[in-house]
Design a protein around this motif. Structure first.
Motif, PDB file in Angstrom:
ATOM      1  N   GLY A  20      42.072  28.834  12.321  1.00  0.00           N
ATOM      2  CA  GLY A  20      43.236  29.699  12.371  1.00  0.00           C
ATOM      3  C   GLY A  20      43.980  29.896  11.072  1.00  0.00           C
ATOM      4  O   GLY A  20      45.109  30.362  11.067  1.00  0.00           O
ATOM      5  N   GLY A  21      43.374  29.558   9.961  1.00  0.00           N
ATOM      6  CA  GLY A  21      44.053  29.686   8.685  1.00  0.00           C
ATOM      7  C   GLY A  21      44.076  31.102   8.145  1.00  0.00           C
ATOM      8  O   GLY A  21      44.887  31.423   7.297  1.00  0.00           O
ATOM      9  N   GLY A  26      47.965  43.653  17.224  1.00  0.00           N
ATOM     10  CA  GLY A  26      47.381  42.422  17.747  1.00  0.00           C
ATOM     11  C   GLY A  26      47.031  41.493  16.604  1.00  0.00           C
ATOM     12  O   GLY A  26      47.277  41.791  15.430  1.00  0.00           O
ATOM     13  N   ARG A  27      46.430  40.370  16.955  1.00  0.00           N
ATOM     14  CA  ARG A  27      46.086  39.341  15.972  1.00  0.00           C
ATOM     15  C   ARG A  27      44.572  39.121  15.996  1.00  0.00           C
ATOM     16  O   ARG A  27      43.981  38.930  17.057  1.00  0.00           O
ATOM     17  N   GLY A  28      43.968  39.111  14.800  1.00  0.00           N
ATOM     18  CA  GLY A  28      42.542  38.838  14.673  1.00  0.00           C
ATOM     19  C   GLY A  28      42.308  37.587  13.854  1.00  0.00           C
ATOM     20  O   GLY A  28      42.926  37.402  12.800  1.00  0.00           O
ATOM     21  N   TYR A  29      41.450  36.698  14.339  1.00  0.00           N
ATOM     22  CA  TYR A  29      41.125  35.449  13.655  1.00  0.00           C
ATOM     23  C   TYR A  29      39.787  35.585  12.928  1.00  0.00           C
ATOM     24  O   TYR A  29      38.789  35.990  13.530  1.00  0.00           O
ATOM     25  N   HIS A  30      39.767  35.190  11.645  1.00  0.00           N
ATOM     26  CA  HIS A  30      38.509  35.028  10.928  1.00  0.00           C
ATOM     27  C   HIS A  30      37.920  33.704  11.433  1.00  0.00           C
ATOM     28  O   HIS A  30      38.558  32.656  11.325  1.00  0.00           O
ATOM     29  N   LEU A  31      36.741  33.745  11.991  1.00  0.00           N
ATOM     30  CA  LEU A  31      36.105  32.533  12.518  1.00  0.00           C
ATOM     31  C   LEU A  31      35.277  31.844  11.444  1.00  0.00           C
ATOM     32  O   LEU A  31      34.782  32.495  10.517  1.00  0.00           O
ATOM     33  N   LYS A  89      32.250  28.499  10.892  1.00  0.00           N
ATOM     34  CA  LYS A  89      31.272  27.644  11.556  1.00  0.00           C
ATOM     35  C   LYS A  89      31.976  26.397  12.096  1.00  0.00           C
ATOM     36  O   LYS A  89      32.750  25.756  11.394  1.00  0.00           O
ATOM     37  N   GLY A  90      31.719  26.090  13.363  1.00  0.00           N
ATOM     38  CA  GLY A  90      32.325  24.931  14.004  1.00  0.00           C
ATOM     39  C   GLY A  90      33.486  25.266  14.922  1.00  0.00           C
ATOM     40  O   GLY A  90      33.879  24.446  15.742  1.00  0.00           O
ATOM     41  N   ASP A  91      34.069  26.460  14.800  1.00  0.00           N
ATOM     42  CA  ASP A  91      35.139  26.861  15.719  1.00  0.00           C
ATOM     43  C   ASP A  91      34.603  26.885  17.147  1.00  0.00           C
ATOM     44  O   ASP A  91      33.427  27.216  17.377  1.00  0.00           O
ATOM     45  N   VAL A  92      35.460  26.538  18.111  1.00  0.00           N
ATOM     46  CA  VAL A  92      35.065  26.503  19.522  1.00  0.00           C
ATOM     47  C   VAL A  92      36.074  27.303  20.331  1.00  0.00           C
ATOM     48  O   VAL A  92      37.287  27.110  20.199  1.00  0.00           O
ATOM     49  N   ILE A  93      35.559  28.214  21.175  1.00  0.00           N
ATOM     50  CA  ILE A  93      36.397  29.010  22.066  1.00  0.00           C
ATOM     51  C   ILE A  93      35.778  29.008  23.451  1.00  0.00           C
ATOM     52  O   ILE A  93      34.591  28.712  23.613  1.00  0.00           O
ATOM     53  N   THR A  94      36.589  29.343  24.443  1.00  0.00           N
ATOM     54  CA  THR A  94      36.081  29.525  25.799  1.00  0.00           C
ATOM     55  C   THR A  94      36.486  30.915  26.257  1.00  0.00           C
ATOM     56  O   THR A  94      37.648  31.305  26.123  1.00  0.00           O
ATOM     57  N   LEU A  95      35.525  31.679  26.783  1.00  0.00           N
ATOM     58  CA  LEU A  95      35.744  33.046  27.240  1.00  0.00           C
ATOM     59  C   LEU A  95      35.322  33.178  28.691  1.00  0.00           C
ATOM     60  O   LEU A  95      34.303  32.619  29.094  1.00  0.00           O
ATOM     61  N   THR A  96      36.070  33.965  29.472  1.00  0.00           N
ATOM     62  CA  THR A  96      35.618  34.269  30.832  1.00  0.00           C
ATOM     63  C   THR A  96      34.375  35.146  30.749  1.00  0.00           C
ATOM     64  O   THR A  96      34.149  35.851  29.760  1.00  0.00           O
ATOM     65  N   ASN A  97      33.570  35.097  31.795  1.00  0.00           N
ATOM     66  CA  ASN A  97      32.262  35.761  31.766  1.00  0.00           C
ATOM     67  C   ASN A  97      32.346  37.277  31.639  1.00  0.00           C
ATOM     68  O   ASN A  97      31.375  37.911  31.247  1.00  0.00           O
ATOM     69  N   ASP A  98      33.488  37.900  31.934  1.00  0.00           N
ATOM     70  CA  ASP A  98      33.597  39.347  31.799  1.00  0.00           C
ATOM     71  C   ASP A  98      33.680  39.803  30.339  1.00  0.00           C
ATOM     72  O   ASP A  98      33.623  40.998  30.064  1.00  0.00           O
ATOM     73  N   LEU A  99      33.774  38.864  29.409  1.00  0.00           N
ATOM     74  CA  LEU A  99      33.811  39.193  27.990  1.00  0.00           C
ATOM     75  C   LEU A  99      32.441  39.091  27.332  1.00  0.00           C
ATOM     76  O   LEU A  99      32.306  39.288  26.122  1.00  0.00           O
ATOM     77  N   ILE A 100      31.416  38.783  28.143  1.00  0.00           N
ATOM     78  CA  ILE A 100      30.050  38.632  27.631  1.00  0.00           C
ATOM     79  C   ILE A 100      29.111  39.450  28.500  1.00  0.00           C
ATOM     80  O   ILE A 100      29.070  39.268  29.727  1.00  0.00           O
ATOM     81  N   GLU A 101      28.360  40.362  27.890  1.00  0.00           N
ATOM     82  CA  GLU A 101      27.358  41.154  28.608  1.00  0.00           C
ATOM     83  C   GLU A 101      26.127  40.289  28.846  1.00  0.00           C
ATOM     84  O   GLU A 101      25.628  39.657  27.922  1.00  0.00           O
ATOM     85  N   GLY A 102      25.657  40.249  30.066  1.00  0.00           N
ATOM     86  CA  GLY A 102      24.515  39.412  30.423  1.00  0.00           C
ATOM     87  C   GLY A 102      25.008  38.082  30.953  1.00  0.00           C
ATOM     88  O   GLY A 102      26.210  37.824  31.049  1.00  0.00           O
ATOM     89  N   THR A 103      24.067  37.230  31.329  1.00  0.00           N
ATOM     90  CA  THR A 103      24.405  35.908  31.850  1.00  0.00           C
ATOM     91  C   THR A 103      24.092  34.857  30.792  1.00  0.00           C
ATOM     92  O   THR A 103      22.923  34.624  30.474  1.00  0.00           O
ATOM     93  N   PRO A 104      25.112  34.226  30.227  1.00  0.00           N
ATOM     94  CA  PRO A 104      24.879  33.208  29.196  1.00  0.00           C
ATOM     95  C   PRO A 104      24.092  32.013  29.741  1.00  0.00           C
ATOM     96  O   PRO A 104      24.238  31.642  30.905  1.00  0.00           O
TER      97      PRO A 104
END
Length: 165
Positions: A11-12, A85-90, A92-107
């Motif tokens: 988040g820097g 809105g706010r955008g984060y530069h990600l 390597k190593g960052d961890v997020i959790t997203l509901t399945n409606d934000l991903i096309e297909g079945t992870p």
């Protein structure tokens, strides 16, 4: 529904973004042009070609502040068209959790989610590549760590770790 949890984000480096459409948290955007008359507010760009997938992506996550108590709750939160809105530069190593409606297909745990053309959502990928041919080395790759739930109603969600940014 679109609920997101920032599990471990550096988040820097943040950017202010504006889109011409309504945005939920958990979308992956690219920076377009600066908004006229602004020095730090960028238009949202949506990748249109496979070459665009090789450019940097930011995670949209604006603090969920709702003025209308009837719409309180993470699942109702949106950033209106033309609002900032706010955008984060990600990194390597960052961890997020997203509901399945934000991903096309079945992870699938152990596989990947990557940006796609024509959309601000991620899509599933067995090998971390994407694009129209499935062979493009995209700039952002997230590994599916585990299946979980988010929200008061236990909506299916996936924890993702950035393995390439």
């Amino acid at each position: 529904m679109a609920v997101i949890r920032l599990d471990k984000i550096t988040g820097g480096h943040l950017e202010s973004i504006r889109h011409t459409a309504v945005m939920t948290n958990g979308l992956f955007v690219q920076l377009g042009d600066l908004v006229d008359g602004e020095t730090e507010l960028y238009q949202v760009a949506i990748p249109q070609t496979d070459a665009d997938l090789e450019k940097e992506f930011l995670l949209h996550s604006t603090p969920e502040v709702m003025a209308d108590p009837r719409q309180a709750g993470l699942k109702h939160f949106v950033v209106g068209a033309g609002d900032e809105g706010r955008g984060y530069h990600l990194v390597k190593g960052d961890v997020i959790t997203l509901t399945n409606d934000l991903i096309e297909g079945t992870p699938v745990v152990g596989q990947f989610a990557v940006p796609q053309t024509g959309s601000l959502k991620l899509e599933t990928s067995a090998d971390g590549k994407g694009g129209s041919t499935g062979t493009v080395a995209v700039s952002l790759v997230l590994e599916v760590v585990r299946k979980t739930t988010l929200g008061y109603d236990g909506t299916d969600a996936y924890q993702l770790r950035v393995v390439k940014a």
